[in-house]
Design an enzyme around this catalytic site. Structure first.
Site, PDB file in Angstrom:
ATOM      1  N   SER A 191      -5.164  20.974  15.282  1.00 32.68           N
ATOM      2  CA  SER A 191      -4.354  21.429  16.423  1.00 32.68           C
ATOM      3  C   SER A 191      -2.949  20.828  16.394  1.00 32.68           C
ATOM      4  CB  SER A 191      -5.025  21.054  17.735  1.00 32.68           C
ATOM      5  OG  SER A 191      -6.349  21.520  17.765  1.00 32.68           O
TER       6      SER A 191
HETATM    7  N1  SAH Z   1     -10.319  19.007  16.577  1.00 38.06           N
HETATM    8  C1  SAH Z   1      -9.970  19.458  15.249  1.00 38.06           C
HETATM    9  C2  SAH Z   1      -9.426  20.868  15.281  1.00 38.06           C
HETATM   10  C3  SAH Z   1     -10.475  21.753  14.866  1.00 38.06           C
HETATM   11  S1  SAH Z   1     -10.234  23.495  14.823  1.00 38.06           S
HETATM   12  C4  SAH Z   1      -8.989  18.529  14.583  1.00 38.06           C
HETATM   13  O1  SAH Z   1      -8.536  17.560  15.218  1.00 38.06           O
HETATM   14  O2  SAH Z   1      -8.698  18.721  13.408  1.00 38.06           O
HETATM   15  C5  SAH Z   1     -11.795  23.951  15.520  1.00 38.06           C
HETATM   16  C6  SAH Z   1     -13.026  23.540  14.754  1.00 38.06           C
HETATM   17  O3  SAH Z   1     -14.152  24.004  15.479  1.00 38.06           O
HETATM   18  C7  SAH Z   1     -13.142  24.138  13.366  1.00 38.06           C
HETATM   19  O4  SAH Z   1     -13.267  23.124  12.412  1.00 38.06           O
HETATM   20  C8  SAH Z   1     -14.423  24.990  13.441  1.00 38.06           C
HETATM   21  O5  SAH Z   1     -15.143  24.990  12.242  1.00 38.06           O
HETATM   22  C9  SAH Z   1     -15.183  24.286  14.553  1.00 38.06           C
HETATM   23  N2  SAH Z   1     -16.211  25.083  15.220  1.00 38.06           N
HETATM   24  C10 SAH Z   1     -16.239  26.413  15.485  1.00 38.06           C
HETATM   25  N3  SAH Z   1     -17.359  26.749  16.129  1.00 38.06           N
HETATM   26  C11 SAH Z   1     -18.094  25.601  16.270  1.00 38.06           C
HETATM   27  C12 SAH Z   1     -19.356  25.306  16.859  1.00 38.06           C
HETATM   28  N4  SAH Z   1     -20.134  26.231  17.399  1.00 38.06           N
HETATM   29  N5  SAH Z   1     -19.777  24.018  16.830  1.00 38.06           N
HETATM   30  C13 SAH Z   1     -19.019  23.052  16.274  1.00 38.06           C
HETATM   31  N6  SAH Z   1     -17.822  23.283  15.700  1.00 38.06           N
HETATM   32  C14 SAH Z   1     -17.358  24.542  15.702  1.00 38.06           C
END
Ligand code: SAH
Length: 279
Positions: free
Chosen positions: A128
């Site tokens: 993000s």
């Molecule tokens: N917080 C992260 C940003 C991640 S983007 C950072 O600091 O880098 C969102 C993430 O959510 C992605 O990696 C995606 O794979 C994950 N995601 C999507 N659906 C999900 C679910 N049902 N459970 C856990 N993670 C999920």
């Protein structure tokens, strides 16, 4: 002559017994393996993640790793968050100053690690934008020792920012290679207390609940019921809600001491969708 031979044999025998004793002593003094027996120890990072809930929290030490590398760029990033967006939560700004975002960004994106921009981390996912990380962290109003659950570990950066406030950080990632990479990053830099689970975060982490705070970094269509249930009375949740291509809003959810829920929309956003595990 015979007597001398006998004497030498006795001396050698004593020496042999003494040596065997020392070897036995040294072997039995070897440090016990952490996490109980060798057989119980997970072999791969994935297995380690899956059994993370079973690891007693006190066996790890709360570290907040630091580096002076790219300190100036971090300061510029923090100044932008303060000036351009008017975010003045000093505790959060300090956390953003302390956590090296470049540790969590893939090699191809290193040059852009301190831009106020989301960046690709592979598998169609993104880390993000720093302002969003700061804002979402700020509204959680974390107190020392609170328990916080993150859905969407991604690169691990947001979890590392949460780790600045409390050692009780639990994070779930559904894309296995991303989870494994985050686990490796945490191990490499010495984040010992962040616990990672590979799986569908929609269901939350019942064994570690209830949580004082929940932060969701991928967008479901509706707020997942299990996450609401796993929030403590007095708890806060920040979550983007809406469809992948349509409007999404960032929603702040508060559960009062009686367990009643209040939700309010705080800003329009665009997050990757929350993926559901196939049943
Ligand atoms: N917080 C992260 C940003 C991640 S983007 C950072 O600091 O880098 C969102 C993430 O959510 C992605 O990696 C995606 O794979 C994950 N995601 C999507 N659906 C999900 C679910 N049902 N459970 C856990 N993670 C999920």
């Amino acid at each position: 002559m015979e007597g001398m031979k006998m004497g030498r044999m006795i001396r050698m025998g004593v020496l042999g017994v003494w040596t065997a004793g020392v070897v036995f002593f040294l072997c039995s003094c070897r440090k016990p393996l952490p996490n109980s027996s060798r057989e119980d120890k997970p072999r791969t990072t994935a297995e380690r993640a899956e059994s993370a809930a079973a690891v007693p929290e006190r066996s790890a030490r709360w570290n907040r790793p630091r580096t002076a590398e790219r300190q100036r760029e971090r300061m510029q990033m923090v100044n932008r968050i303060r000036q351009d967006y008017g975010l003045t939560d000093e505790r959060v700004l300090e956390a953003m100053q302390n956590v090296p975002r470049h540790w969590f960004v893939p090699a191809s994106q290193q040059a852009y690690a301190y831009l106020d921009s989301p960046l690709p981390i592979g598998y169609g996912q993104t880390i993000s934008q720093p302002f969003i990380v700061a804002y979402m962290t700020s509204v959680l109003k974390l107190e020392p020792n609170e328990r916080v659950l993150e859905i969407g570990t991604g690169s691990g950066y947001q979890a590392a920012v949460l780790n600045e406030f409390t050692p009780h950080v639990f994070t779930i990632e559904i894309v296995r290679p991303l989870a494994e990479r985050a686990i490796e990053t945490f191990a490499k830099y010495g984040y010992e207390t962040i616990q990672v689970r590979i799986g569908d975060g929609y269901k939350g982490w019942p064994e570690a609940a209830p949580f004082d705070a929940v932060i969701v970094t991928c967008a479901p269509d509706e707020i997942p019921k299990p996450l609401l249930e796993q929030l403590k009375p007095g708890g806060r949740m920040i979550i983007p809600v809406g469809s992948e291509w349509g409007v999404q809003e960032l929603v702040l959810v508060e559960k009062d001491s009686r367990g009643d829920i209040r939700r309010r929309s705080v800003m329009p956003v665009r997050f990757v969708p929350l993926i559901r595990e196939k049943e």
